[in-house]
Scaffold this active site. Structure first.
Site, PDB file in Angstrom:
ATOM      1  N   ALA A  26       2.800   6.417 -14.167  1.00 32.91           N
ATOM      2  CA  ALA A  26       3.636   5.321 -14.695  1.00 32.91           C
ATOM      3  C   ALA A  26       3.883   4.266 -13.618  1.00 32.91           C
ATOM      4  CB  ALA A  26       4.964   5.871 -15.217  1.00 32.91           C
ATOM      5  N   TYR A  70       4.018   9.447 -11.470  1.00 35.57           N
ATOM      6  CA  TYR A  70       3.131   8.729 -10.543  1.00 35.57           C
ATOM      7  C   TYR A  70       2.257   7.747 -11.322  1.00 35.57           C
ATOM      8  CZ  TYR A  70      -0.580   7.977  -7.051  1.00 35.57           C
ATOM      9  OH  TYR A  70      -1.499   7.401  -6.189  1.00 35.57           O
ATOM     10  N   ASN A 122       0.811  -1.229   0.000  1.00 34.40           N
ATOM     11  CA  ASN A 122       0.000   0.000   0.000  1.00 34.40           C
ATOM     12  C   ASN A 122       0.843   1.277   0.000  1.00 34.40           C
ATOM     13  OD1 ASN A 122      -2.410   1.807   0.916  1.00 34.40           O
ATOM     14  ND2 ASN A 122      -0.887   2.012   2.560  1.00 34.40           N
TER      15      ASN A 122
END
Ligand code: NAP
Length: 243
Positions: A154, A152, A87
Site C-alpha cells: 500500500a 508495504y 529512497n
C-alpha cells in the site's frame, strides 16, 4: 554551478549505489542516513579516496522536524536542491490478519509520509528555481501486490500515486517527478531470504538474475539527464513483472 542532490537512506543498499553514481558524475550529494552512521562515514571516506566529497546528514525522514533540519542545512550550505531521491524505506512481512495498527502506522510513516514530507519541504525551493527532479523509489509490490506485504504494498502504490499526481501539478514549473519500482534486489532488505528462495526468484525472472543497486542507480542517472519524462513508474525488475 554543480547540481545538488539529496538521497534519503543513502548509506547502504540501493541508496548507497545512487549516492556513488551521482557523486562520481560530479553532482554534489548529501547522503541522508538514520541509524547507519558508521556506514555513512565509511562511504564518505571511501569516496574521499577517489577525490570525491559528499556530505552526510543524519535525519529520520519519518519526522518532519528532522527533515526540516536537513533541508535547512542543505539550503544554507548550497543554496539550492536540484534533485531529490526519496529512497529510504523499510520492509514489512506479515500476514494481513497479524498487522497491528502500530505496524501499519510505522510503515506508513517511514515509507509514505516520508516521501510526502521530504518532498514538501524540498519542493518549495524547486518551485522558486523553476526546475527540479524528484525520483521516488517504490516497488513492484506497489504495482502487483506482494503476498504477506499488504501494508508495504500500500505504501509503494501510494508513492506511485504521489508521483503521478504531483507530476501533473508541478510539471508547468519544470519539475519532473518519477518513480522507479525495483524488483528483487541484492540488499540487506532481503537478507532474510534463503539460498533456495534466491534461486527460486532467479528462476521466475526472465533475465535469470537478481538486481543490484547499480541497476537502479543507472536508471536514476538517466532520469536526471532526461527532460521529457514525468509522472512515470519505471520498473527495473529483470522481467519479473511485465505489465
Ligand atoms: P535497505 O538495504 O534495507 O536500506 C534501507 C535504507 O533506508 C537504509 O539506508 C536506511 O537508513 C534507510 N531508512 C530506513 N528508515 C529510515 C528513516 N526513518 N529515515 C531515514 N532513512 C531510513 O533497503 P534497500 O533494498 O536499499 O531499499 C531501498 C528502497 O528500495 C526502499 O524504499 C525499498 O522499499 C525499495 N525497494 C527495495 C527492494 C529490494 O528488493 N531490496 C525492492 C523494491 C523496492 P539507516 O540504515 O541509516 O537507518
Amino acid at each position: 554551478m554543480e547540481r545538488v542532490a539529496i538521497v534519503t537512506g543513502g548509506s547502504r543498499g540501493i541508496g548507497r549505489a545512487i549516492v556513488e553514481r551521482l557523486a562520481q558524475k560530479g553532482i554534489k550529494v548529501i547522503a541522508n542516513y538514520n541509524k547507519s552512521q558508521e556506514k555513512a562515514i565509511e562511504l564518505k571516506e571511501k569516496l574521499e579516496k577517489e577525490n570525491i566529497i559528499i556530505d552526510i546528514f543524519q535525519a529520520d525522514v519519518s519526522k518532519r522536524a528532522e527533515v526540516k533540519k536537513m533541508i535547512d542545512y542543505v539550503i544554507k550550505k548550497y543554496g539550492k536542491i536540484d534533485i531529490l531521491i526519496n529512497n529510504a524505506g523499510i520492509n514489512q512481512e506479515k500476514m494481513f490478519q497479524d498487522i497491528t495498527d502500530e505496524d501499519w502506522d510505522n510503515v506508513m510513516k517511514v515509507n509514505l509520509y516520508s516521501v510526502f514530507c521530504t518532498t514538501q519541504e524540498t519542493i518549495k525551493y524547486m518551485l522558486k528555481q523553476k526546475e527540479g527532479c524528484i525520483i521516488n523509489i517504490s516497488s513492484i509490490y506497489g504495482i502487483n501486490g506482494g503476498s504477506c506485504a499488504v501494508a508495504y504494498s500500500a505504501t509503494k502504490a501510494g508513492i506511485d500515486g504521489i508521483t503521478k499526481a504531483l507530476a501533473k501539478e508541478v510539471g508547468p514549473s519544470n519539475i519532473r517527478v518519477n518513480s522507479i519500482a525495483p524488483g528483487c534486489m541484492n540488499t540487506d532488505m532481503n537478507a532474510y531470504l534463503t539460498k533456495e528462495e534466491w534461486e527460486e526468484i532467479k528462476k521466475e525472472t526472465p533475465l535469470e538474475k537478481i538486481g543490484e543497486g547499480i541497476d537502479i542507480a543507472k536508471c536514476v542517472e538517466w532520469l536526471i539527464e532526461d527532460n521529457f519524462t514525468t509522472g512515470q513508474v519505471i520498473s527495473i525488475n529483470g522481467g519479473f513483472v511485465i505489465t
